[in-house]
Design a protein around this motif. Sequence first.
Motif, short mmCIF file in Angstrom:
data_model
loop_
_atom_site.label_atom_id
_atom_site.label_comp_id
_atom_site.label_asym_id
_atom_site.label_seq_id
_atom_site.Cartn_x
_atom_site.Cartn_y
_atom_site.Cartn_z
N VAL A 122 -3.65 3.36 -6.26
CA VAL A 122 -2.99 2.13 -5.80
C VAL A 122 -3.75 1.60 -4.59
CG1 VAL A 122 -0.90 1.16 -4.78
CG2 VAL A 122 -0.72 2.79 -6.66
N ASP A 123 -4.13 0.34 -4.67
CA ASP A 123 -4.71 -0.38 -3.54
C ASP A 123 -3.62 -1.31 -3.00
OD1 ASP A 123 -6.51 -1.44 -1.70
OD2 ASP A 123 -7.12 -3.04 -3.08
N SER A 124 -3.17 -1.06 -1.79
CA SER A 124 -1.98 -1.75 -1.25
C SER A 124 -2.38 -2.90 -0.36
CB SER A 124 -1.11 -0.75 -0.47
OG SER A 124 -1.85 -0.17 0.58
N HIS A 125 -1.56 -3.94 -0.39
CA HIS A 125 -1.70 -5.12 0.46
C HIS A 125 -0.32 -5.53 0.96
CE1 HIS A 125 -5.92 -5.60 -0.72
NE2 HIS A 125 -5.51 -5.33 -1.95
N THR A 134 1.11 -7.67 -2.36
CA THR A 134 0.88 -7.12 -3.70
C THR A 134 0.27 -5.73 -3.61
OG1 THR A 134 -1.34 -8.10 -3.85
CG2 THR A 134 0.52 -9.41 -4.71
N ILE A 135 0.40 -4.98 -4.70
CA ILE A 135 -0.30 -3.71 -4.87
C ILE A 135 -1.03 -3.76 -6.21
CG2 ILE A 135 1.28 -2.35 -3.48
CD1 ILE A 135 2.58 -1.38 -6.07
N HIS A 136 -2.19 -3.14 -6.27
CA HIS A 136 -2.96 -3.08 -7.51
C HIS A 136 -3.02 -1.63 -7.95
CE1 HIS A 136 -5.61 -5.58 -10.11
NE2 HIS A 136 -5.99 -4.37 -10.51
N ALA A 137 -2.49 -1.36 -9.14
CA ALA A 137 -2.42 0.00 -9.68
C ALA A 137 -3.44 0.17 -10.79
CB ALA A 137 -1.02 0.30 -10.21
N ALA A 138 -4.04 1.34 -10.86
CA ALA A 138 -5.03 1.67 -11.89
C ALA A 138 -4.75 3.07 -12.42
CB ALA A 138 -6.45 1.58 -11.34
N VAL A 139 -5.15 3.32 -13.67
CA VAL A 139 -4.91 4.60 -14.34
C VAL A 139 -6.24 5.11 -14.88
CG1 VAL A 139 -3.49 5.84 -16.00
CG2 VAL A 139 -2.68 3.69 -15.05
N VAL A 140 -6.53 6.40 -14.66
CA VAL A 140 -7.71 7.05 -15.21
C VAL A 140 -7.28 8.30 -15.96
CG1 VAL A 140 -9.22 6.16 -13.39
CG2 VAL A 140 -8.15 8.40 -13.13
N THR A 141 -8.10 8.72 -16.89
CA THR A 141 -7.82 9.93 -17.64
C THR A 141 -8.21 11.16 -16.84
OG1 THR A 141 -10.01 9.91 -18.67
CG2 THR A 141 -8.25 8.68 -19.78
N THR A 198 11.10 -4.03 -4.69
CA THR A 198 11.69 -2.89 -5.40
C THR A 198 11.42 -2.99 -6.89
OG1 THR A 198 13.43 -2.75 -3.71
CG2 THR A 198 13.81 -1.63 -5.80
N ALA A 199 11.58 -4.18 -7.45
CA ALA A 199 11.29 -4.36 -8.87
C ALA A 199 9.81 -4.16 -9.16
CB ALA A 199 11.74 -5.76 -9.32
N GLY A 200 8.94 -4.60 -8.25
CA GLY A 200 7.52 -4.41 -8.46
C GLY A 200 7.12 -2.95 -8.42
N TYR A 201 7.71 -2.16 -7.51
CA TYR A 201 7.41 -0.73 -7.47
C TYR A 201 7.89 -0.04 -8.74
CZ TYR A 201 6.70 -1.65 -2.49
OH TYR A 201 6.27 -2.14 -1.29
N ALA A 252 1.06 4.85 5.16
CA ALA A 252 1.89 4.62 6.34
C ALA A 252 1.93 3.15 6.74
CB ALA A 252 1.39 5.45 7.53
N SER A 253 1.32 2.26 5.94
CA SER A 253 1.33 0.84 6.29
C SER A 253 1.77 0.02 5.08
CB SER A 253 -0.06 0.41 6.78
OG SER A 253 -1.06 0.71 5.81
N TYR A 254 0.83 -0.66 4.41
CA TYR A 254 1.20 -1.50 3.28
C TYR A 254 1.70 -0.69 2.08
CZ TYR A 254 -1.11 -5.35 5.71
OH TYR A 254 -1.45 -6.31 6.62
N GLY A 255 1.24 0.55 1.93
CA GLY A 255 1.66 1.36 0.79
C GLY A 255 2.87 2.22 1.05
N ALA A 256 3.58 2.02 2.17
CA ALA A 256 4.73 2.87 2.48
C ALA A 256 5.86 2.66 1.47
CB ALA A 256 5.23 2.57 3.90
N GLY A 257 6.11 1.43 1.06
CA GLY A 257 7.18 1.17 0.11
C GLY A 257 6.93 1.81 -1.25
N PHE A 258 5.70 1.69 -1.76
CA PHE A 258 5.39 2.32 -3.03
C PHE A 258 5.44 3.85 -2.91
CE2 PHE A 258 2.36 4.24 -5.97
CZ PHE A 258 2.80 3.73 -7.18
#
Length: 337
Positions: free
Chosen positions: A18-21, A24-31, A46-49, A71-77
């Motif tokens: 997750v790259d947090s802003h 918005t947050i940008h989520a990615a998945v790898v195998t 909350t709905a976005g998370y 501890a900053s933009y990604g604290a909610g996620f």
Amino acid sequence: MTSAGTVDMEQKWVFGGVDSHADTIHAAVVTGNGGHLADAEFPTTTAGYTAALAFLGAHGDVVAIGVEGTASYGAGFTRAARAARLTVVEVNRPDRAEHRRSGKSDPIDAYAAARAALSGRASSAPKDETVTGIRALHNAAWSTVKARIAAINQIGHILVSAPDAIRDRYRALRGKTLIDTLARQRPHGDAVHTAVLTALKSLARRVEDPHRRTRRTHVRTRRRGQRPPLPHSPRPHGQRRPHTRVRGPAECGRPNKEGDHPSPQEAIAREVFCYLTTTVTVPDIADLRPLRRSRNITLTTVAEYFGVWPAVISCVERSTRRGDDLAGAYREWLTAA
């Protein structure tokens, strides 16, 4: 040679990044082999998370999620992922050399966070909510100190260029004597003298003891009816209030009998005192690895049984990651094996 069951399980294991802003947050998945699966953008609500967690889980069993800025933009996620009982690791932001090699964009940073969680380069757990509260109190206390220093410097600068009558009056005063005198004086004179003295009085009141300022603000707020008065025992008319004893660190977070709330320094002292005096029982897991080796069981076999990554079992055995529920189930399984 890898068995078919192990291959199927590895195909179900995925890692998230997750790259947090701010918005918005940008989520990615790898195998499990580092291959890119998908990425998407979600709002910081909350709905976005919830949608982001569902997006990650739709591609397989999420082993760990690497998050930038826990501890900053990604604290909610981070809070939402922990509430869903998912493993979250803190990822440092890529350095400039990595940006020059790979580029800079939200999908690139999200995939880099997922690969960091996969490779083990990111393994530190985010701080919990208690540390967040202590950090907020510490920032509030430090901002109060900086505001006092700034106000003292401004008083000195104003006195340098003030009219001669004001300079001669306060030239010999220093430190607390100067602050107390300026806070008690009444602006008078012509327009220039009144403006300068009013500014000095306002700055001197900022430098006053923060405990006095907290009490004064609480009384004004209670009189305006914005906060109901705290319950207290009734006193007969004319009876004086008894002397209030000095409170210990464990009582610093509670309002005293006069209804005064603690300062940030007192609240921090209370939290630190509670942490230093609270006993935490940590279960002993030193017997897990010898017990597994005595049964001739491999980490892969244990991971296949519990449906986790082998590195998770290894971290539990080496006490680098705490998982009391998994350790208890692991011990029972080894004993019965």
